[in-house]
Write an enzyme that holds these catalytic residues in place. Sequence first.
Site, PDB file in Angstrom:
ATOM      1  N   ASP A 107       0.825   2.570  -7.775  1.00  0.00           N
ATOM      2  CA  ASP A 107       0.810   3.374  -6.555  1.00  0.00           C
ATOM      3  C   ASP A 107      -0.568   4.025  -6.421  1.00  0.00           C
ATOM      4  O   ASP A 107      -0.978   4.812  -7.273  1.00  0.00           O
ATOM      5  CB  ASP A 107       1.911   4.445  -6.639  1.00  0.00           C
ATOM      6  CG  ASP A 107       2.001   5.276  -5.371  1.00  0.00           C
ATOM      7  OD1 ASP A 107       2.087   4.672  -4.288  1.00  0.00           O
ATOM      8  OD2 ASP A 107       1.980   6.506  -5.466  1.00  0.00           O
TER       9      ASP A 107
ATOM     10  N   THR B 187      -1.586   3.656   0.812  1.00  0.00           N
ATOM     11  CA  THR B 187      -2.678   4.452   0.231  1.00  0.00           C
ATOM     12  C   THR B 187      -3.770   3.554  -0.357  1.00  0.00           C
ATOM     13  O   THR B 187      -4.963   3.806  -0.169  1.00  0.00           O
ATOM     14  CB  THR B 187      -2.144   5.389  -0.870  1.00  0.00           C
ATOM     15  OG1 THR B 187      -1.362   4.629  -1.794  1.00  0.00           O
ATOM     16  CG2 THR B 187      -1.266   6.465  -0.271  1.00  0.00           C
ATOM     17  N   THR B 188      -3.365   2.494  -1.059  1.00  0.00           N
ATOM     18  CA  THR B 188      -4.347   1.582  -1.648  1.00  0.00           C
ATOM     19  C   THR B 188      -5.144   0.890  -0.551  1.00  0.00           C
ATOM     20  O   THR B 188      -6.376   0.790  -0.631  1.00  0.00           O
ATOM     21  CB  THR B 188      -3.652   0.537  -2.539  1.00  0.00           C
ATOM     22  OG1 THR B 188      -2.877   1.217  -3.526  1.00  0.00           O
ATOM     23  CG2 THR B 188      -4.669  -0.343  -3.230  1.00  0.00           C
TER      24      THR B 188
ATOM     25  N   ASP C 297       7.717   5.813  -1.231  1.00  0.00           N
ATOM     26  CA  ASP C 297       6.963   5.050  -0.226  1.00  0.00           C
ATOM     27  C   ASP C 297       7.916   4.457   0.806  1.00  0.00           C
ATOM     28  O   ASP C 297       7.656   4.474   2.013  1.00  0.00           O
ATOM     29  CB  ASP C 297       6.171   3.922  -0.893  1.00  0.00           C
ATOM     30  CG  ASP C 297       4.999   4.443  -1.712  1.00  0.00           C
ATOM     31  OD1 ASP C 297       4.753   5.660  -1.669  1.00  0.00           O
ATOM     32  OD2 ASP C 297       4.333   3.639  -2.388  1.00  0.00           O
TER      33      ASP C 297
END
Length: 558
Positions: A66, A99-100, A391
Amino acid sequence: MAQQQMGNQPLIVLSEDSQRTSGKDAQSMNVQAGKAVAESVRTTLGPKGMDKMLVDSSGNVIVTNDGVTLLSEMEIDHPAADMIVEVAETQEDEVGDGTTSAVVVAGELLSQAEDLLDQDIHATTLAQGYRQAAEEATEALEEIAVDVDEDDDEILHQIAATAMTGKGAESARDLLADLVVDAVQSVSDGDDVDTDNVKVEKVVGGSIENSELVEGVIVDKERVSDNMPYFAEDASVAIVNGDLEIKETEIDAEVNVTDPDQLEQFLEQEEAQLREMAEQVADVGAEVVFVDGGIDDMAQHYLAQEGIIAVRRVKSSDQSQLARATGATPVSTVDDLTEDDLGFAGSVAQKEIAGDQRIFVEDVDDAQAVTLILRGGTEHVIDEVDRAIEDSLGVVRTTLEDGKVLAGGGAPEVELSLALRDYADSVGGREQLAVEAFADALEIIPRTLAENAGLDPIDSLVELRADHDGGNEAAGLDAFTGDTIDMGEEGVYEPLRVKTQAIESATEAAVMLLRIDDVIAAGDLAVADDDDEEDMPAGGAGGMGGMGGMGGGMGGMM
């Protein structure tokens, strides 16, 4: 040391030992920092992304892929790198997923900018071009977005499953996706969805497939006395935000007792007060009472005599969920409790789960607060499943709020890249080069998906571009077969906001870093922060020591 010649005397501006990096060196250093952060999480992207193990000085371990967890837990000392971490944190707060992707795009925007800076394109020209490209990209995304109805369980399930792909929860993805959709729909109030009303209870033991959704609330406590019932059916529930104890005086007080009868009378008066509290709870018809403070031993005895289940030291978050689930109104003292304040639950029972006793409040009329019980073989497994669920809850919530989704698998990025190249032709001046660089930067997502899946990124990109040129807006990369497929037919969807937020925050962070041409060690900066954190220490946040070339914490990151 910065100095300026005045006559024959140099004027000292900065202290002898202060550090300063100016011009292209400062830009290059910031770009390298941003690229390093992006590179550190890039291998985690996609269904075949790898995990990272984070180990602290005490030996505690986190295994995750994550993005925001990795970046927030890493010891990053570089001030520019911290700005890229903020991109991930904003993405997490706004959407809960992507997010990545956001960080990888920010890193690639900086990388593309580096080439243009070397060609003497000015940073402000780059910034202007990037902003224009981001605005055009957002509009283009709106055009290719697909509308979703809040009752379309199939697409909501696919969105929930897509968010879990490549994470620890993938082995039971379908089951968990169903649980997530049911949970979010239960707590939805039309346009407003607060996923804080979905409580996630982690229980070590069993397998991920044993996870379940309870329509109600599970309180990680036991009833205060063994003499109380284990179970109450069709129960009236009271919530007290206080104690069931004798209040102590506000000031130090001393009671002089000269006679044993006086002491007896004093104790009897205390006992009578506690009995009265228990009777008040019973008189209004409450069969279960949740208290956020303590319950005196004598009060426990009287409550048990009345056949009331009492639970103490209940967390405020649990109290609010209980109120939402049962319809009870929390009161500050037992004296204020009335019949109108009571809530209802079809079943309140103390049950054992994985060796621990918990209170289950179920069969509520309108389950506006629910509990997701996550099971797993080890604590590390459950923690990673919990992050995947978080998520997934975020993307389903976002979809219900916005009602728009996009095909995944790199499809939006390739479509945007083509659209921006067409748009660049209409942009005058050197900004055109920045728009083209932005288009190239977006292709880092499908390229990374291909690399992480062990595929040839060039072949995959060429094939994707050809499909999108042919009019297939949903063409994306199947990381398992290497084929280019229609992601809509495959059921790989992401909320529109995942992409728009990632592009906006990545662009803003890249532009901010590109506009910096001087990094100077400062004294105590008066940083106004919401949390009133301590001001930055002299010397500029520790990371300034590593300015010379990424040193400090970034050196240990890579």
